[in-house]
Design a protein around this motif. Structure first.
Motif, PDB file in Angstrom:
ATOM      1  N   UNK A   1      39.126 -14.700  -4.614  1.00  0.00           N
ATOM      2  CA  UNK A   1      37.874 -13.937  -5.096  1.00  0.00           C
ATOM      3  C   UNK A   1      38.010 -12.366  -4.795  1.00  0.00           C
ATOM      4  N   UNK A   2      39.031 -12.029  -3.916  1.00  0.00           N
ATOM      5  CA  UNK A   2      39.099 -10.538  -3.682  1.00  0.00           C
ATOM      6  C   UNK A   2      40.465 -10.147  -4.162  1.00  0.00           C
ATOM      7  N   UNK A   3      41.412 -10.924  -4.786  1.00  0.00           N
ATOM      8  CA  UNK A   3      42.578 -10.667  -5.504  1.00  0.00           C
ATOM      9  C   UNK A   3      42.253  -9.959  -6.906  1.00  0.00           C
ATOM     10  N   UNK A   4      43.484  -9.394  -7.307  1.00  0.00           N
ATOM     11  CA  UNK A   4      43.283  -8.725  -8.792  1.00  0.00           C
ATOM     12  C   UNK A   4      43.135  -9.919  -9.665  1.00  0.00           C
ATOM     13  N   UNK A   5      42.275  -9.838 -10.763  1.00  0.00           N
ATOM     14  CA  UNK A   5      41.745 -10.794 -11.429  1.00  0.00           C
ATOM     15  C   UNK A   5      42.838 -10.980 -12.667  1.00  0.00           C
ATOM     16  N   UNK A   6      42.891 -12.119 -13.386  1.00  0.00           N
ATOM     17  CA  UNK A   6      43.638 -12.301 -14.500  1.00  0.00           C
ATOM     18  C   UNK A   6      44.829 -13.479 -13.904  1.00  0.00           C
ATOM     19  N   UNK A   7      45.833 -13.843 -14.694  1.00  0.00           N
ATOM     20  CA  UNK A   7      46.829 -14.579 -14.396  1.00  0.00           C
ATOM     21  C   UNK A   7      47.557 -14.192 -13.004  1.00  0.00           C
ATOM     22  N   UNK A   8      47.991 -15.483 -12.476  1.00  0.00           N
ATOM     23  CA  UNK A   8      48.677 -15.046 -11.204  1.00  0.00           C
ATOM     24  C   UNK A   8      47.663 -15.571 -10.102  1.00  0.00           C
ATOM     25  N   UNK A   9      47.869 -14.874  -8.790  1.00  0.00           N
ATOM     26  CA  UNK A   9      47.266 -15.031  -7.444  1.00  0.00           C
ATOM     27  C   UNK A   9      45.668 -15.731  -7.828  1.00  0.00           C
ATOM     28  N   UNK A  10      44.825 -14.792  -8.595  1.00  0.00           N
ATOM     29  CA  UNK A  10      43.654 -15.292  -8.756  1.00  0.00           C
ATOM     30  C   UNK A  10      43.279 -16.517  -9.567  1.00  0.00           C
ATOM     31  N   UNK A  11      43.977 -16.759 -10.702  1.00  0.00           N
ATOM     32  CA  UNK A  11      43.659 -17.874 -11.509  1.00  0.00           C
ATOM     33  C   UNK A  11      44.340 -19.093 -10.555  1.00  0.00           C
ATOM     34  N   UNK A  12      45.244 -18.732 -10.025  1.00  0.00           N
ATOM     35  CA  UNK A  12      46.178 -20.155  -9.138  1.00  0.00           C
ATOM     36  C   UNK A  12      45.306 -20.379  -7.839  1.00  0.00           C
ATOM     37  N   UNK A  13      44.681 -19.684  -7.060  1.00  0.00           N
ATOM     38  CA  UNK A  13      43.978 -19.849  -6.154  1.00  0.00           C
ATOM     39  C   UNK A  13      42.654 -20.499  -6.622  1.00  0.00           C
ATOM     40  N   UNK A  14      41.953 -20.020  -7.810  1.00  0.00           N
ATOM     41  CA  UNK A  14      40.760 -20.692  -8.358  1.00  0.00           C
ATOM     42  C   UNK A  14      40.971 -22.033  -8.726  1.00  0.00           C
ATOM     43  N   UNK A  15      42.093 -22.324  -9.472  1.00  0.00           N
ATOM     44  CA  UNK A  15      42.534 -23.770  -9.678  1.00  0.00           C
ATOM     45  C   UNK A  15      42.503 -24.512  -8.397  1.00  0.00           C
ATOM     46  N   UNK A  16      43.260 -24.014  -7.315  1.00  0.00           N
ATOM     47  CA  UNK A  16      43.191 -24.739  -6.007  1.00  0.00           C
ATOM     48  C   UNK A  16      41.733 -25.107  -5.648  1.00  0.00           C
ATOM     49  N   UNK A  17      41.046 -24.136  -5.625  1.00  0.00           N
ATOM     50  CA  UNK A  17      39.561 -24.063  -5.091  1.00  0.00           C
ATOM     51  C   UNK A  17      38.797 -25.194  -6.070  1.00  0.00           C
ATOM     52  N   UNK A  18      39.013 -25.111  -7.265  1.00  0.00           N
ATOM     53  CA  UNK A  18      38.561 -26.190  -8.060  1.00  0.00           C
ATOM     54  C   UNK A  18      38.667 -27.819  -7.703  1.00  0.00           C
ATOM     55  N   UNK A  19      39.912 -27.791  -7.460  1.00  0.00           N
ATOM     56  CA  UNK A  19      40.563 -29.124  -7.390  1.00  0.00           C
ATOM     57  C   UNK A  19      40.259 -29.643  -5.908  1.00  0.00           C
ATOM     58  N   UNK A  20      40.287 -28.647  -4.820  1.00  0.00           N
ATOM     59  CA  UNK A  20      39.825 -29.140  -3.551  1.00  0.00           C
ATOM     60  C   UNK A  20      38.500 -29.284  -3.673  1.00  0.00           C
ATOM     61  N   UNK A  21      37.504 -28.692  -4.422  1.00  0.00           N
ATOM     62  CA  UNK A  21      36.219 -28.893  -4.667  1.00  0.00           C
ATOM     63  C   UNK A  21      35.900 -30.437  -5.117  1.00  0.00           C
ATOM     64  N   UNK A  22      36.689 -30.904  -5.826  1.00  0.00           N
ATOM     65  CA  UNK A  22      36.701 -32.232  -6.537  1.00  0.00           C
ATOM     66  C   UNK A  22      36.702 -33.087  -5.393  1.00  0.00           C
ATOM     67  N   UNK A  23      37.893 -32.928  -4.577  1.00  0.00           N
ATOM     68  CA  UNK A  23      38.057 -33.591  -3.202  1.00  0.00           C
ATOM     69  C   UNK A  23      36.896 -33.632  -2.277  1.00  0.00           C
ATOM     70  N   UNK A  24      36.112 -32.608  -2.118  1.00  0.00           N
ATOM     71  CA  UNK A  24      35.212 -32.374  -1.030  1.00  0.00           C
ATOM     72  C   UNK A  24      34.058 -33.123  -1.651  1.00  0.00           C
ATOM     73  N   UNK A  25      33.837 -33.183  -2.919  1.00  0.00           N
ATOM     74  CA  UNK A  25      32.648 -33.650  -3.514  1.00  0.00           C
ATOM     75  C   UNK A  25      32.972 -35.441  -3.492  1.00  0.00           C
ATOM     76  N   UNK A  26      34.292 -35.849  -3.445  1.00  0.00           N
ATOM     77  CA  UNK A  26      34.419 -37.250  -3.613  1.00  0.00           C
ATOM     78  C   UNK A  26      34.297 -37.676  -2.213  1.00  0.00           C
ATOM     79  N   UNK A  27      34.662 -36.737  -0.923  1.00  0.00           N
ATOM     80  CA  UNK A  27      34.489 -37.326   0.122  1.00  0.00           C
ATOM     81  C   UNK A  27      32.919 -37.254   0.658  1.00  0.00           C
ATOM     82  N   UNK A  28      32.319 -36.295   0.273  1.00  0.00           N
ATOM     83  CA  UNK A  28      30.765 -35.943   0.491  1.00  0.00           C
ATOM     84  C   UNK A  28      30.171 -37.310   0.077  1.00  0.00           C
TER      85      UNK A  28
END
Length: 148
Positions: A1-28
């Motif tokens: 959220x604090x990194x420079x927006x666009x392709x690269x770190x922001x979009x990669x971490x956003x994708x990781x956040x989304x898929x980790x959230x899928x795992x958290x939702x499944x476990x919850x």
């Protein structure tokens, strides 16, 4: 959220956040099913966090269709983060030394009290979110002269 927006770190971490959230939702969901009476709120908040992140991800992916996509993306992803922090506080807050003294309602309200002003700040300060949706810039936009 604090990194420079666009392709690269922001979009990669956003994708990781989304898929980790899928795992958290499944476990919850699994945890809520095993002890529904005690943990149904984990399922509800997990489902809301998942829906919010999905909405933020779709807004970014369909940005060419929605003029105000940045606002939707910021709100969706920020909302999912607030909901995740709320779940964490509800489930673990009573066990953390500095938070043991807080009233139970604080575990519900503190993540929003911290997160909503950050989202509002981002919506007011992000250059793409400040643009008026639907208006195009450049030579295709008609000029307007208020003088007769």
């Amino acid at each position: 959220m604090l990194s420079r927006k666009g392709r690269g770190r922001h979009s990669n971490v956003g994708t990781i956040h989304f898929w980790c959230l899928v795992a958290v939702f499944a476990s919850s969901t699994g945890l809520a099913i095993t002890r529904w009476a005690q943990h149904y709120h984990l399922f509800i908040l997990g489902a809301l966090a998942m829906a919010s992140a999905w909405f933020g991800r779709i807004a970014m992916r369909w940005r060419w269709r929605w003029p105000g996509w940045v606002r939707l993306h910021l709100t969706g992803m920020g909302g999912s983060y607030i909901l995740l922090l709320t779940v964490f506080c509800l489930d673990n807050g009573r066990n953390l030394p500095p938070w043991r003294e807080l009233a139970p309602i604080a575990f519900w309200l503190l993540p929003s009290a911290v997160g909503l002003p950050i989202i509002a700040w981002a919506l007011l300060r992000h250059p793409l979110a400040r643009r008026t949706p639907g208006l195009r810039e450049g030579p295709t936009m008609p000029s307007f002269d208020p003088r007769p």
